[in-house]
Design a protein around this motif. Structure first.
Motif, PDB file in Angstrom:
ATOM      1  N   GLU A   1       0.831  -1.205   0.000  1.00 52.29           N
ATOM      2  CA  GLU A   1       0.000   0.000   0.000  1.00 52.29           C
ATOM      3  C   GLU A   1       0.870   1.261   0.000  1.00 52.29           C
ATOM      4  O   GLU A   1       0.542   2.259  -0.666  1.00 52.29           O
ATOM      5  N   ASP A   2       1.981   1.221   0.730  1.00 51.92           N
ATOM      6  CA  ASP A   2       2.865   2.383   0.801  1.00 51.92           C
ATOM      7  C   ASP A   2       3.528   2.655  -0.549  1.00 51.92           C
ATOM      8  O   ASP A   2       3.673   3.827  -0.966  1.00 51.92           O
ATOM      9  N   ILE A   3       3.954   1.595  -1.240  1.00 54.99           N
ATOM     10  CA  ILE A   3       4.565   1.773  -2.557  1.00 54.99           C
ATOM     11  C   ILE A   3       3.527   2.278  -3.557  1.00 54.99           C
ATOM     12  O   ILE A   3       3.824   3.145  -4.390  1.00 54.99           O
ATOM     13  N   LYS A   4       2.326   1.768  -3.507  1.00 52.99           N
ATOM     14  CA  LYS A   4       1.267   2.228  -4.407  1.00 52.99           C
ATOM     15  C   LYS A   4       1.033   3.723  -4.235  1.00 52.99           C
ATOM     16  O   LYS A   4       0.974   4.481  -5.224  1.00 52.99           O
ATOM     17  N   PHE A   5       0.889   4.160  -2.986  1.00 60.96           N
ATOM     18  CA  PHE A   5       0.683   5.590  -2.731  1.00 60.96           C
ATOM     19  C   PHE A   5       1.853   6.412  -3.257  1.00 60.96           C
ATOM     20  O   PHE A   5       1.663   7.431  -3.928  1.00 60.96           O
ATOM     21  N   ALA A   6       3.066   5.962  -2.959  1.00 61.70           N
ATOM     22  CA  ALA A   6       4.251   6.729  -3.361  1.00 61.70           C
ATOM     23  C   ALA A   6       4.369   6.827  -4.882  1.00 61.70           C
ATOM     24  O   ALA A   6       4.690   7.886  -5.426  1.00 61.70           O
ATOM     25  N   CYS A   7       4.105   5.725  -5.581  1.00 63.49           N
ATOM     26  CA  CYS A   7       4.253   5.723  -7.036  1.00 63.49           C
ATOM     27  C   CYS A   7       3.158   6.528  -7.723  1.00 63.49           C
ATOM     28  O   CYS A   7       3.384   7.106  -8.795  1.00 63.49           O
ATOM     29  N   GLU A   8       1.987   6.569  -7.118  1.00 67.44           N
ATOM     30  CA  GLU A   8       0.882   7.333  -7.706  1.00 67.44           C
ATOM     31  C   GLU A   8       1.001   8.824  -7.417  1.00 67.44           C
ATOM     32  O   GLU A   8       0.738   9.658  -8.293  1.00 67.44           O
ATOM     33  N   GLU A   9       1.394   9.172  -6.193  1.00 67.12           N
ATOM     34  CA  GLU A   9       1.333  10.562  -5.755  1.00 67.12           C
ATOM     35  C   GLU A   9       2.671  11.293  -5.819  1.00 67.12           C
ATOM     36  O   GLU A   9       2.698  12.527  -5.915  1.00 67.12           O
ATOM     37  N   TRP A  10       3.772  10.563  -5.772  1.00 68.27           N
ATOM     38  CA  TRP A  10       5.080  11.196  -5.693  1.00 68.27           C
ATOM     39  C   TRP A  10       6.021  10.787  -6.821  1.00 68.27           C
ATOM     40  O   TRP A  10       6.796  11.603  -7.302  1.00 68.27           O
ATOM     41  N   GLY A  11       5.990   9.519  -7.183  1.00 68.90           N
ATOM     42  CA  GLY A  11       6.951   9.002  -8.152  1.00 68.90           C
ATOM     43  C   GLY A  11       8.318   8.743  -7.541  1.00 68.90           C
ATOM     44  O   GLY A  11       9.223   8.253  -8.214  1.00 68.90           O
ATOM     45  N   PHE A  12       8.480   9.060  -6.262  1.00 70.07           N
ATOM     46  CA  PHE A  12       9.728   8.884  -5.508  1.00 70.07           C
ATOM     47  C   PHE A  12       9.398   8.345  -4.127  1.00 70.07           C
ATOM     48  O   PHE A  12       8.354   8.690  -3.558  1.00 70.07           O
ATOM     49  N   PHE A  13      10.297   7.537  -3.573  1.00 69.64           N
ATOM     50  CA  PHE A  13      10.157   7.173  -2.165  1.00 69.64           C
ATOM     51  C   PHE A  13      11.489   6.694  -1.617  1.00 69.64           C
ATOM     52  O   PHE A  13      12.367   6.248  -2.362  1.00 69.64           O
ATOM     53  N   GLU A  14      11.631   6.829  -0.307  1.00 68.88           N
ATOM     54  CA  GLU A  14      12.757   6.227   0.406  1.00 68.88           C
ATOM     55  C   GLU A  14      12.435   4.764   0.676  1.00 68.88           C
ATOM     56  O   GLU A  14      11.279   4.413   0.926  1.00 68.88           O
ATOM     57  N   LEU A  15      13.470   3.946   0.665  1.00 65.44           N
ATOM     58  CA  LEU A  15      13.280   2.519   0.910  1.00 65.44           C
ATOM     59  C   LEU A  15      14.232   2.058   1.998  1.00 65.44           C
ATOM     60  O   LEU A  15      15.453   2.182   1.879  1.00 65.44           O
ATOM     61  N   ILE A  16      13.660   1.555   3.074  1.00 69.51           N
ATOM     62  CA  ILE A  16      14.478   1.012   4.171  1.00 69.51           C
ATOM     63  C   ILE A  16      14.203  -0.482   4.306  1.00 69.51           C
ATOM     64  O   ILE A  16      13.215  -1.005   3.772  1.00 69.51           O
ATOM     65  N   ASN A  17      15.095  -1.180   5.029  1.00 70.40           N
ATOM     66  CA  ASN A  17      15.009  -2.643   5.141  1.00 70.40           C
ATOM     67  C   ASN A  17      14.875  -3.279   3.766  1.00 70.40           C
ATOM     68  O   ASN A  17      14.031  -4.160   3.527  1.00 70.40           O
ATOM     69  N   HIS A  18      15.742  -2.831   2.862  1.00 70.61           N
ATOM     70  CA  HIS A  18      15.666  -3.226   1.453  1.00 70.61           C
ATOM     71  C   HIS A  18      16.396  -4.524   1.150  1.00 70.61           C
ATOM     72  O   HIS A  18      16.246  -5.077   0.048  1.00 70.61           O
ATOM     73  N   GLY A  19      17.208  -5.017   2.085  1.00 71.38           N
ATOM     74  CA  GLY A  19      17.855  -6.303   1.907  1.00 71.38           C
ATOM     75  C   GLY A  19      19.213  -6.276   1.253  1.00 71.38           C
ATOM     76  O   GLY A  19      19.871  -7.323   1.135  1.00 71.38           O
ATOM     77  N   VAL A  20      19.685  -5.098   0.820  1.00 72.71           N
ATOM     78  CA  VAL A  20      21.028  -5.013   0.239  1.00 72.71           C
ATOM     79  C   VAL A  20      22.019  -4.857   1.387  1.00 72.71           C
ATOM     80  O   VAL A  20      21.935  -3.874   2.143  1.00 72.71           O
ATOM     81  N   PRO A  21      22.944  -5.787   1.555  1.00 74.64           N
ATOM     82  CA  PRO A  21      23.866  -5.710   2.697  1.00 74.64           C
ATOM     83  C   PRO A  21      24.685  -4.425   2.692  1.00 74.64           C
ATOM     84  O   PRO A  21      25.102  -3.938   1.632  1.00 74.64           O
ATOM     85  N   GLU A  22      24.896  -3.879   3.876  1.00 72.90           N
ATOM     86  CA  GLU A  22      25.636  -2.623   4.007  1.00 72.90           C
ATOM     87  C   GLU A  22      27.047  -2.728   3.447  1.00 72.90           C
ATOM     88  O   GLU A  22      27.545  -1.794   2.820  1.00 72.90           O
ATOM     89  N   ASP A  23      27.695  -3.882   3.645  1.00 72.29           N
ATOM     90  CA  ASP A  23      29.065  -4.013   3.170  1.00 72.29           C
ATOM     91  C   ASP A  23      29.140  -4.048   1.642  1.00 72.29           C
ATOM     92  O   ASP A  23      30.134  -3.626   1.050  1.00 72.29           O
ATOM     93  N   VAL A  24      28.087  -4.539   0.988  1.00 67.48           N
ATOM     94  CA  VAL A  24      28.042  -4.533  -0.481  1.00 67.48           C
ATOM     95  C   VAL A  24      28.016  -3.095  -0.995  1.00 67.48           C
ATOM     96  O   VAL A  24      28.717  -2.749  -1.962  1.00 67.48           O
TER      97      VAL A  24
END
Length: 341
Positions: free
Chosen positions: A60-83
């Motif tokens: 629901e959060d991504i839907k709102f962001a893509c419809e109303e903003w086209g941009f969003f911050e993403l946390i807990n995205h799964g890409v390791p910090e060391d990578v």
């Protein structure tokens, strides 16, 4: 019109200018008055919608962001910090190589698998942007045969690892976005075909006259979705309701934005947004943009399941490579994608 960029000139990119202690802004980089960044017309830091990819409300959060903003911050995205950290070190090392070494990879061909360049396609631009970049165009199923710089020594393995992680994240985002549209989770991935990824490493050195220059001209991204890492210096601005806003930096987040081709595929439900990068007088800035795009041969057209009599197709069908090629072969400015009348 400013003089065209000459790759045989003594100065090859903006870092080379800074390294040679150029104290005034070369005319090729001076933007017309009406195109310059005016701090008085920019609203201070804006908080983008923040999506926790592990949250139960992520869809629901991504839907709102893509419809109303086209941009969003993403946390807990799964890409390791060391990578991410290893790729940041990779990028710093490359841009601090000698100009002679970097120019071995110079190209203005947007479809070149690897190219070093300044601005975007400088010989085709009226006024240049104040940044250098190293760009890779990856076929995501063939990373081993892709060309890489010889220096730094671990560049190949570090970059391959980074791209694999961004590919996993890109696919995951497409699945969530598909479900947010009421489609089966693989629908957007199917429209992509064998996805490709452009990774552009951007380097913005201190600018002697930042009020008359821009790091990156206002534009919407031409691909599918963009996943951006940026340092804490700041400089990204987005346009919302014809007003410019500074985007606050969040060291724990990646930034995701909708590209033109996803706007077309979703028939305008998800929207690409104009954004730009400004520069400053004292600090280097760096960002790493991963453009998760459809296959170059994919036909980009609105998904049939999203169309009906009340919602007819708003965009013409085009090959992905033709759309991207047309944009890169002109002066990039403003919103690229156009609805049909």
């Amino acid at each position: 019109m400013a003089p065209a960029y000459d790759p045989t000139s003594p100065f090859k990119g903006v870092k080379d200018l800074v390294d040679h202690n150029v104290l005034s802004l070369p005319s090729a980089y001076i933007k017309p008055f009406e195109k310059r960044h005016n701090p008085e017309e920019v609203f201070e830091g804006i908080d983008l919608p923040c999506v926790d990819l592990q949250s139960k409300t992520a869809m629901e959060d991504i839907k709102f962001a893509c419809e109303e903003w086209g941009f969003f911050e993403l946390i807990n995205h799964g890409v390791p910090e060391d990578v991410i950290e290893d790729m940041v070190k990779n990028t710093h090392t490359f841009f601090n190589l000698s100009t002679t070494e970097k120019m071995k990879y110079f190209s203005e061909d947007v479809f070149n698998p690897m190219r070093f360049c300044t601005s975007l396609t400088p010989s085709k631009e009226s006024y240049l942007d104040w940044h250098d970049h190293l760009q890779h165009w990856f076929k995501c199923d063939n990373l081993n045969n892709h060309p890489y710089p010889n220096i730094p020594i671990h560049y190949r393995e570090v970059t391959k690892n980074y791209v694999k992680n961004m590919q996993i994240l890109g696919k995951r985002l497409l699945m969530v976005m598909s479900k947010a549209l009421g489609l089966h989770e693989n629908k957007l991935q199917e429209t992509y075909g064998n996805e490709e990824m452009i990774v552009r490493l951007n380097y913005y050195p201190p600018c002697p006259d930042p009020e008359r220059a821009l790091g990156l001209n206002p534009h919407s991204d031409s691909g599918g979705i963009t996943i951006l890492w940026q340092d804490q210096v700041g400089g990204l601005q987005i346009q919302k309701e014809r007003k410019w806003y500074n985007v606050r930096c969040n060291s724990n987040a990646l930034i995701v934005n909708v590209g033109d081709q996803v706007e077309i595929i979703t028939n305008g439900i998800f929207k690409s947004v104009i954004h730009r990068a400004i520069v400053n007088r004292n600090l280097y800035r760096m960002s790493m943009a991963s453009f998760f795009n459809p296959c170059a041969q994919a036909t980009i057209t609105p998904i049939q399941e999203l169309l009906d009599k009340q919602n007819p197709a708003q965009y013409k069908a085009r090959l992905s490579k033709d759309y991207i090629g047309d944009i890169y072969n002109k002066y990039i400015e403003g919103k690229n994608v156009k609805r049909e009348d």
